[in-house]
Design a protein around this motif. Structure first.
Motif, PDB file in Angstrom:
ATOM      1  N   PRO A  47       0.916  -0.742  -0.112  1.00 38.70           N
ATOM      2  CA  PRO A  47      -0.187  -0.058   0.215  1.00 38.70           C
ATOM      3  C   PRO A  47       0.894   1.443   0.143  1.00 38.70           C
ATOM      4  O   PRO A  47       0.567   1.995  -0.696  1.00 38.70           O
ATOM      5  CB  PRO A  47      -0.965   0.183   1.030  1.00 38.70           C
ATOM      6  N   ALA A  48       1.882   1.892   0.379  1.00 39.95           N
ATOM      7  CA  ALA A  48       3.130   2.169   0.684  1.00 39.95           C
ATOM      8  C   ALA A  48       3.294   2.558  -0.415  1.00 39.95           C
ATOM      9  O   ALA A  48       3.822   3.893  -0.783  1.00 39.95           O
ATOM     10  CB  ALA A  48       3.622   2.205   1.678  1.00 39.95           C
ATOM     11  N   SER A  49       2.715   1.965  -1.395  1.00 42.20           N
ATOM     12  CA  SER A  49       3.210   2.933  -2.837  1.00 42.20           C
ATOM     13  C   SER A  49       2.467   3.673  -3.394  1.00 42.20           C
ATOM     14  O   SER A  49       2.193   4.513  -5.249  1.00 42.20           O
ATOM     15  CB  SER A  49       3.620   1.314  -4.115  1.00 42.20           C
ATOM     16  N   ALA A  50       1.699   3.646  -3.588  1.00 42.81           N
ATOM     17  CA  ALA A  50       0.179   4.271  -3.985  1.00 42.81           C
ATOM     18  C   ALA A  50       0.574   5.966  -4.317  1.00 42.81           C
ATOM     19  O   ALA A  50      -0.047   6.635  -5.506  1.00 42.81           O
ATOM     20  CB  ALA A  50      -1.390   4.881  -2.262  1.00 42.81           C
ATOM     21  N   PRO A  51       1.173   7.280  -3.070  1.00 41.08           N
ATOM     22  CA  PRO A  51       1.931   7.815  -3.824  1.00 41.08           C
ATOM     23  C   PRO A  51       2.083   8.374  -4.999  1.00 41.08           C
ATOM     24  O   PRO A  51       2.158   8.987  -5.815  1.00 41.08           O
ATOM     25  CB  PRO A  51       3.230   8.922  -2.855  1.00 41.08           C
TER      26      PRO A  51
END
Length: 401
Positions: free
Chosen positions: A132-136
Motif C-alpha cells: 500500500p505504501a506505493s500509493a503516492p
C-alpha cells in the motif's frame, strides 16, 4: 466466437512488457512475489523497487541496522542482478501519518523510479504493487496498467499504523485497473472498493522442495544428529506465530526435537523456548538448503495464531511443506483448509494429538504425499495471472500484442 478471440488475445498479455514492481526487499526470503516475477522476467523486463516500508522506524538496533542497509543499497544505484531483472533501492520517508512526508515521498519516489525507467528505456509500462505504501507513486509513472497484488491484510500488522496504511491501500485500490488477491477473504474485502478484484491462490516451487524426497539430497549436519522425532518449522518467527505450540510439542516429545529455522522478529521474546533443551533454533538458512532440512523433519508445523491477519493470509510454507512430502499440522486457516492435505489444530494440546497421529501414519518425506500438490505450481499461477491481466487490458481497449 468473440470469447475464444478474447482468450487468445489475453494469452499474449504480460509478454514483452516493462514492469515496475513495488515490493519487499529483493534479498529477503523467496516469497510469492519473487517466484511470480522471476517467471515473468523470462518474457518481460522487471524493475524491482525495494521496500519503501509500511511503518515508521523505531529507536532500536534492529531498525538502525535496517536504515544503514538501505542507505548502503541506495548508494549502489540501479543494479542488474539477473537477466531482465533490475533492482532499485530508493530513499523514502516512512512517516505515513504525515501529509508532508507523503507529498515528499511522492516526489522523491517518482523522480527515482522515472530516472531508472529512463535509464532502462522502459516503455508500455505496467506498475505492479505489493505494498500500500506505493500509493503516492502508483499511477503517476505514465503506466498503461496499474496492478495491486494484495497478499496480506496490511493494516492488521501489529507494527504498523493500521489506519494510515488502510488509507493508502484505499487510494491504491481506486487507482488499480486490476486487484489480485491471494486469499478469498482478501478478495471479498478489496472487491468492495475495486470491483475488478480476482483471486489467484499461491503456488509452490514443487521441483525445489520435492528434493526432500530424493535419496541423494543431503541432510545438513546441524540437524542430522538431533534426536527423533523431529518436529520442524521454517519461516519468520513473528508475533503471529503461536509459541505455545512449540513448547507443548517439545514437552510432549522430550525424547525428540523441535527445530525452528528462520529469523526471530525483534519484538518476539523466545527466551522461554530457548530454556527448553529439546527446542533448537538453527537460524535463517539459504533457500537452496531448505529441502535438506525438510528431509530431516518427521512432521512440519504451521502454528499461526487465529486473528484478522492470519485469517486473511495464505501461508506459502504449507504448500512448501507438502511439496517436500511432509505430513503437516496447521492452524485451520481458511486457505489452508482449502488445500485439504493438512491435519488441523487450534490449541497446543490439539497440535500434540495431531502430531501423534502423523507419526503413527508415517513420518518424514513421502514422494506419494508430495505428488498431491504437484498441480499447484507457480507456472500455473502465472498463467492465471496472465489471463486476468489480458482480460483487463481488453476491457480497457488495450489489445495485448
Amino acid at each position: 466466437m468473440r470469447r475464444v478471440e478474447e482468450v487468445e488475445l489475453a494469452k499474449k498479455a504480460l509478454r514483452g512488457r516493462d514492469i515496475v514492481v513495488f515490493s519487499t526487499d529483493w534479498d529477503g526470503d523467496p516469497l510469492s512475489k519473487m517466484h511470480i516475477m522471476r517467471l515473468l522476467a523470462r518474457e518481460n523486463r522487471i524493475l524491482w523497487v525495494n521496500s519503501i516500508g509500511n511503518r515508521a522506524p523505531r529507536a532500536n538496533a534492529h531498525d538502525a541496522r535496517r536504515i544503514w542497509k538501505k542507505l548502503s543499497r541506495f548508494t549502489q544505484g540501479l543494479q542488474q542482478l539477473e537477466p531482465n531483472f533490475h533492482v532499485l533501492s530508493p530513499l523514502a520517508i516512512p512517516l505515513y501519518g504525515s501529509g508532508l512526508a507523503r507529498a515528499t515521498n511522492r516526489t522523491l519516489l517518482s523522480l527515482q523510479v522515472k530516472r531508472a525507467m529512463a535509464t532502462l528505456g522502459f516503455r508500455r509500462v505496467i506498475s505492479w504493487s505489493y505494498l500500500p505504501a506505493s500509493a503516492p507513486v502508483s499511477g503517476t509513472l505514465g503506466e498503461e496498467l496499474v496492478v495491486y497484488h494484495c497478499v496480506d491484510e496490511f493494516s492488521a500488522f501489529s507494527d504498523t499504523n493500521g489506519r494510515h496504511i488502510a488509507e493508502l491501500e484505499k487510494q491504491l485500490l481506486h487507482k488499480a485497473h486490476l486487484c489480485i488477491t491471494s486469499a478469498e477473504l482478501l478478495r471479498d474485502s478489496k472487491a468492495k472498493v475495486n470491483p475488478n478484484t480476482v483471486l489467484v491462490q499461491h503456488g509452490v516451487d514443487f521441483e525445489h522442495f520435492v528434493k526432500a524426497c530424493a535419496p541423494d539430497t543431503l541432510v545438513p549436519q546441524d540437524i542430522a544428529k538431533l534426536p527423533r522425532p523431529i518436529l520442524g518449522f521454517f519461516g519468520l518467527v513473528a508475533d503471529w506465530v503461536d509459541l505455545d505450540v512449540f513448547e507443548a510439542c517439545a514437552r510432549a516429545y522430550p525424547e525428540g526435537s523441535v527445530v525452528i529455522i528462520g529469523k526471530i522478529a525483534p519484538d518476539v521474546d523466545v527466551s522461554r523456548l530457548r530454556a527448553i533443551p529439546n527446542i533448537h533454533f538453527l537460524g535463517r538458512k539459504p533457500y537452496a538448503e531448505l529441502p535438506g532440512y525438510c528431509k530431516a523433519f518427521d512432521v512440519a508445523l504451521m502454528p499461526f495464531k487465529w486473528n484478522v491477519l492470519t485469517l486473511n493470509s495464505n501461508p506459502l510454507k504449507v504448500r512448501e511443506y507438502l511439496a517436500a512430502g511432509l505430513p503437516c499440522v496447521s492452524t485451520p486457516l481458511p486457505e489452508v483448509e482449502k488445500v485439504g492435505l493438512c491435519k488441523l489444530a487450534r490449541e497446543p494440546e490439539e497440535y500434540v494429538r495431531q502430531v501423534d497421529a502423523c507419526l503413527k501414519e508415517g513420518a518424514g518425506p513421502s514422494r506419494e504425499r508430495a505428488q498431491r500438490i504437484f498441480h499447484e505450481s507457480w507456472h500455473a499461477r502465472v498463467e492465471e495471472i496472465r489471463q486476468h491481466v489480458g482480460e483487463t487490458m481488453l476491457r480497457l481497449g488495450q489489445a495485448p500484442h
